[in-house]
Design a protein around this motif. Structure first.
Motif, short mmCIF file in Angstrom:
data_model
loop_
_atom_site.label_atom_id
_atom_site.label_comp_id
_atom_site.label_asym_id
_atom_site.label_seq_id
_atom_site.Cartn_x
_atom_site.Cartn_y
_atom_site.Cartn_z
N ALA A 107 -3.16 44.49 46.15
CA ALA A 107 -4.52 44.29 46.66
C ALA A 107 -4.95 45.52 47.45
CB ALA A 107 -4.58 43.04 47.53
N ALA A 108 -6.24 45.84 47.38
CA ALA A 108 -6.74 47.02 48.07
C ALA A 108 -6.79 46.84 49.58
CB ALA A 108 -8.13 47.37 47.54
N ASN A 109 -6.77 45.59 50.07
CA ASN A 109 -6.85 45.37 51.51
C ASN A 109 -5.54 45.66 52.24
OD1 ASN A 109 -5.19 43.22 50.84
ND2 ASN A 109 -6.82 41.68 51.04
N GLU A 110 -4.49 45.93 51.51
CA GLU A 110 -3.18 46.31 52.05
C GLU A 110 -2.51 45.19 52.86
OE1 GLU A 110 -3.50 49.91 54.22
OE2 GLU A 110 -4.08 51.11 52.46
N ARG A 111 -3.13 44.03 52.94
CA ARG A 111 -2.47 42.91 53.62
C ARG A 111 -1.54 42.16 52.68
NH1 ARG A 111 -7.83 41.90 55.30
NH2 ARG A 111 -7.88 40.10 53.92
N TYR A 138 -10.35 43.25 45.65
CA TYR A 138 -10.06 44.28 44.65
C TYR A 138 -8.56 44.43 44.50
CZ TYR A 138 -14.93 45.81 44.46
OH TYR A 138 -16.29 45.86 44.26
N TYR A 139 -8.12 44.50 43.23
CA TYR A 139 -6.70 44.67 42.93
C TYR A 139 -6.53 45.88 42.02
CZ TYR A 139 -5.30 40.20 44.94
OH TYR A 139 -5.03 39.17 45.80
N ASN A 140 -5.45 46.65 42.32
CA ASN A 140 -5.07 47.77 41.46
C ASN A 140 -3.95 47.31 40.53
OD1 ASN A 140 -6.81 49.78 42.57
ND2 ASN A 140 -5.47 49.91 44.35
N ILE A 141 -4.19 47.41 39.24
CA ILE A 141 -3.22 47.01 38.22
C ILE A 141 -2.68 48.27 37.54
CG2 ILE A 141 -2.78 45.56 36.22
CD1 ILE A 141 -3.66 44.04 38.72
N SER A 142 -1.35 48.42 37.51
CA SER A 142 -0.71 49.59 36.89
C SER A 142 0.37 49.13 35.92
CB SER A 142 -0.10 50.50 37.96
OG SER A 142 -1.08 50.91 38.89
N VAL A 143 0.44 49.79 34.75
CA VAL A 143 1.44 49.45 33.73
C VAL A 143 2.00 50.75 33.16
CG1 VAL A 143 1.89 48.29 31.53
CG2 VAL A 143 0.22 47.32 33.14
N ARG A 144 3.33 50.77 32.93
CA ARG A 144 3.99 51.88 32.23
C ARG A 144 5.07 51.30 31.31
NH1 ARG A 144 7.85 54.94 36.69
NH2 ARG A 144 9.18 53.14 37.18
N CYS A 145 5.36 52.01 30.24
CA CYS A 145 6.35 51.54 29.26
C CYS A 145 7.25 52.70 28.83
CB CYS A 145 5.66 50.95 28.01
SG CYS A 145 4.68 49.47 28.36
N ALA A 146 8.37 52.36 28.20
CA ALA A 146 9.33 53.38 27.72
C ALA A 146 10.19 52.78 26.64
CB ALA A 146 10.20 53.86 28.87
N LEU A 147 10.62 53.65 25.72
CA LEU A 147 11.60 53.23 24.73
C LEU A 147 12.95 53.01 25.41
CD1 LEU A 147 10.79 55.69 21.80
CD2 LEU A 147 9.96 53.34 22.14
N ASP A 148 13.81 52.28 24.76
CA ASP A 148 15.12 51.99 25.33
C ASP A 148 15.86 53.30 25.62
OD1 ASP A 148 17.22 50.50 26.25
OD2 ASP A 148 18.14 50.26 24.26
N PRO A 159 -15.69 36.53 52.08
CA PRO A 159 -15.76 37.98 51.86
C PRO A 159 -17.11 38.39 51.30
CG PRO A 159 -13.65 37.13 51.10
CD PRO A 159 -14.49 35.93 51.45
N SER A 160 -17.60 39.52 51.83
CA SER A 160 -18.90 40.02 51.37
C SER A 160 -18.84 40.54 49.93
CB SER A 160 -19.35 41.16 52.29
OG SER A 160 -18.38 42.21 52.32
N THR A 161 -17.63 40.73 49.43
CA THR A 161 -17.48 41.20 48.04
C THR A 161 -17.73 40.10 47.03
OG1 THR A 161 -15.10 40.81 48.24
CG2 THR A 161 -15.88 43.04 48.65
N CYS A 162 -17.78 38.85 47.52
CA CYS A 162 -18.03 37.75 46.59
C CYS A 162 -19.47 37.83 46.09
CB CYS A 162 -17.79 36.40 47.27
SG CYS A 162 -16.06 36.11 47.68
N GLN A 163 -19.63 37.69 44.81
CA GLN A 163 -20.93 37.78 44.21
C GLN A 163 -21.65 36.45 44.31
OE1 GLN A 163 -20.16 39.10 40.22
NE2 GLN A 163 -19.51 41.16 40.85
#
Length: 772
Positions: free
Chosen positions: A241-245, A273-283, A331-335
């Motif tokens: 999460a971007a709020n770091e809590r 807000y959330y940061n989503i990260s993905v990485r992959c590799a062969l064996d 939260p003010s970010t709620c639409q």
């Protein structure tokens, strides 16, 4: 000639012997060997007898040394691992250093690793084009090292510990061998060959993500690289999460070629807000780069917790109480559109409020305040809070205590006798912004408080349908700081002492002063300190040197810190100011006494030198007595008061000689004043006058003396006059023997001389005038 032949042969022999003789030294010089190799050196002792060796100033065991001849000794070092070794040859007899050398080691490049990758990782497709290799080389050589990487018949040169082959897409088809060669001006070494499987060094392109947010979770999917069909692959997903809590969420997942590439993330916050990260590799292959996406979660109704609370102020003069309501802001970010209303009861109108606070007025009765939240005109959440009536008997906590340490406040209390459902703790540092938290325990720890701020903390017990009365702890600081700041330092210096006083401005949450320490010293002298109790912010410094410059500063010491004042300089006096003041006062008194005595003497001397003419009004004047006057009768009578008569009778000497006989003889020219006086000496000659000091003349008096025939009158001026400036004859009673008097008048032997007092200005300014 033949006699000199042996001498010439001897000299030639000595010269040849000196040319072939070697100097004392160690050979060879400055060797470079590979780490772990053996090194051999030789010492030429040149007749100094037995020798010994030292390695980096430490003696080498004699077992490593070998004597070749009386002047040559060798040393063999096996498996040398020192980066640099200094060897010296010493004479045993004289302990002299006969020579020395330095051996430096170098190592092979090791730990070679290679990566087969795309030039553009984001857009990489197909077979990777580039091969990058790196290695380690433990070498502290001052000389420049050039590296060369050999792989699949290709060379790559570099002066750093990595190198990239630009075009290797068609040349890596099976296992490859990689060798790294290091070369300097003095040595050259190659690494051991390293064999790599191309699929174990293949770095695939980062996956392309698609993140979808719902009301209670996140769905993450990504594409699969064509190279993943070769073998198994593994992927790693991170969510933060971007709020770091919220702590970071990490998922490691091993996938088969046929498995789907997606994951669901639950327990996410609403409108965050959330940061989503993905990485992959062969064996067994290296990881790809991270692919990142940011997503905003939607509002989850089940996660909305208003935590409604209130603060009730004291009633005003009219009995109205102001209630400050507060709740957790959505939260003010709620639409969407959010509406907040407060309802006091059935018969009261709704109050429209802001996003997190609201003020309402209530009377002395009990109320239940209801907060309603609408999202896009649809009911989202509703909560209520109880406000007790004035004087309502409700329980409250007791023995409330608060303590702080390093910015953390711990609050403890005792529960009331009635069972409670929990406690509401609220705190504020300025009375405008409140924080609150609910707990089920009789203690709470408050974190994230502002630095060095005083806080008011209140604990209120909660029941099923009501709230008790709040209990407030003593104001406590989140952290106690330094004692404060020095605002003023006053110094009053004398010759051998000085009084130093100061003021300390205490601020919010300042530490309590335990004592003060005063530091002072003369210029270039030792620093002296004196401790003063905190109740007396001043001190008297003694045993100072007169006419000397000193510097002083003060430290305020508390349990939580120390505050130091600025350094101040002062100069001691040459003499004691008290002595100078006393001397000045005594001198002033003496001068005043001398001046007073001198003034008195001057006045007396002036009176003595300038003695004035006697005042006739203070004496008695009369006719001289005739010769036949008897002794017992006095003819002198005092002058009369001049204010009663301005004209006095004047008796002039030698009246017959005066050019103005009328003035000399008075008003009656036929009478001789001397004869009259001789005959009538017992009668009053001058009219009594009133005392001048008691009564001043207020109007002019005119005296006119009439005589038969021609007469002259002396008129007195209308101004206030000296009684001796204007005088006339005093009217005397008629003589009993007029005829006798007339007969005696011409006779000079009958005349008598009368002395009178006359002032010099008596006839000035026409104050007396004659009228006919």
């Amino acid at each position: 000639m033949y006699s000199f032949l042996p001498l010439i042969i001897l000299i030639a022999t000595s010269i040849c012997k000196g040319q072939h003789e070697k100097k004392c030294d160690v050979f060879p010089k400055d060797q470079f060997i590979e780490v772990g190799s053996n090194a051999s050196i030789e010492c030429q002792s040149c007749g100094h007898g037995k020798i010994f060796w030292t390695l980096n100033n430490e003696r080498v065991d004699e077992s490593f040394s070998n004597t070749i001849s009386s002047s040559r000794t060798s040393l063999t070092l096996r498996n040398l691992t020192h980066p640099s070794a200094t060897l010296q040859c010493h004479s045993v007899d004289t302990d002299l250093v006969l020579g020395g050398t330095t051996i430096k080691t170098y190592s092979k490049p090791s730990k070679i690793s290679c990566t087969w990758h795309y030039e553009n990782q984001i857009k990489g497709v197909g077979v990777p084009e580039m091969l990058t290799c790196s290695w380690e080389h433990q070498m502290n050589s001052p000389m420049k090292i050039n590296y060369t990487v050999l792989c699949a018949g290709e060379n790559c040169s570099s002066d750093v510990k990595n190198c990239t082959f630009p075009e290797m897409a068609d040349k890596i088809v099976e296992n490859i061998s990689v060798t790294v060669r290091a070369k300097t001006a003095a040595w050259e070494v190659s690494s051991d060959p390293q064999i790599f499987n191309p699929y174990h060094i293949l770095k695939i392109a980062p996956p392309k993500l698609k993140v979808t947010a719902t009301s209670n979770h996140l769905s993450v999917t990504w594409n699969r690289s064509p190279l993943e069909n070769i073998s198994k692959s593994r992927c790693e997903v991170k969510c933060k999460a971007a709020n770091e809590r919220t702590p970071e969420w990490v998922l490691n997942k091993t996938l088969n070629p046929e498995d789907s590439r997606n994951v669901t993330i639950t327990k996410v916050e609403s409108c965050a807000y959330y940061n989503i990260s993905v990485r992959c590799a062969l064996d067994q292959a290296p990881w790809s780069d991270w692919s990142q996406e940011m997503i905003l979660t939607k509002l989850n109704k089940s996660n909305v917790k208003l935590h409604l609370w209130r603060k009730v102020a004291e009633p005003g003069k009219n009995g109205v109480r102001k209630v400050y309501l507060m709740w957790t802001e959505i939260p003010s970010t709620c639409q969407g559109t959010f509406t907040y209303t407060i309802k006091l009861g059935v018969n009261h109108t709704d109050t429209l409020c802001g996003n997190s606070t609201c003020d309402v007025d209530v009377n002395q009765d009990a109320y239940r305040l209801n907060l309603t939240v609408f999202h896009n005109e649809a009911l989202l959440e509703e909560e209520s809070v109880y406000v007790p009536a004035i004087g309502e008997s409700l329980p409250q906590v007791t023995d409330m205590k608060a303590s702080s340490l390093d910015g953390v406040v711990l609050v403890r209390w005792k529960a009331p006798l009635e069972p409670v459902s929990g406690y509401m703790i609220d705190w504020t540092h300025n009375g405008n912004q409140y924080y609150w938290k609910q707990s089920k325990y009789t203690n709470i720890t408050l974190f994230d408080l502002l630095h060095k701020k005083p806080y008011n903390i209140t604990v209120t017990p909660l029941f099923d349908d009501k709230t008790g009365h709040g209990t407030q702890a003593l104001q406590i600081c989140s952290r106690v700081g330094d004692p404060g700041k020095f605002t003023n330092i006053d110094i009053h210096a004398k010759d051998k002492s000085a009084t130093v006083s100061w003021k300390l401005d205490s601020q919010e949450c300042s530490g309590v002063v335990v004592n003060y320490t005063v530091f002072y010293r003369a210029m270039e002298g030792p620093l002296i300190n004196v401790t003063v109790d905190h109740t007396e912010p001043k001190i008297s410094l003694t045993d100072l040197n007169p006419e000397t410059e000193y510097s002083v500063y003060v430290e305020a010491i508390a349990l939580t810190g120390t505050t130091k004042s600025s350094e101040t300089s002062f100069n001691t006096k040459k003499f004691d100011p008290t002595f100078i003041t006393a001397l000045g006062v005594c001198g002033s008194i003496i001068i005043l006494v001398v001046l007073s005595l001198g003034l008195c003497c001057a006045i007396q001397w002036k009176k003595f030198k300038e003695k004035p003419v006697p005042n006739p009004s203070l004496s008695s004047v009369a006719l001289w007595p005739p010769p036949n006057h008897q002794k017992g009768t006095s003819s002198f009578q005092p002058f009369s008061n001049p204010s009663e008569s301005y004209c006095e009778r004047i008796f002039m000497e030698d009246t017959e000689r005066t050019s103005t006989p009328q003035l000399a003889i008075g008003c009656n020219p036929h009478l001789n004043p001397a004869s009259d006086q001789r005959e009538e000496h017992a009668q009053q000659a001058i009219t009594p006058a009133a005392d001048i000091q008691d009564e001043r003349p207020v109007e002019s008096v005119e005296t006119l003396c009439d005589s038969p025939g021609e007469s002259t009158a002396l008129l007195c001026s209308d101004k206030p006059l000296n009684p001796y400036r204007c005088q006339i004859s005093v009217e005397t009673p008629p003589s009993r023997n007029t005829k006798q008097s007339k007969h005696l008048l011409p006779e000079k032997q009958q005349e008598k001389t009368v002395t009178v007092y006359v002032t010099l200005d008596m006839f000035e300014q026409g104050q007396c005038r004659l009228e006919k």
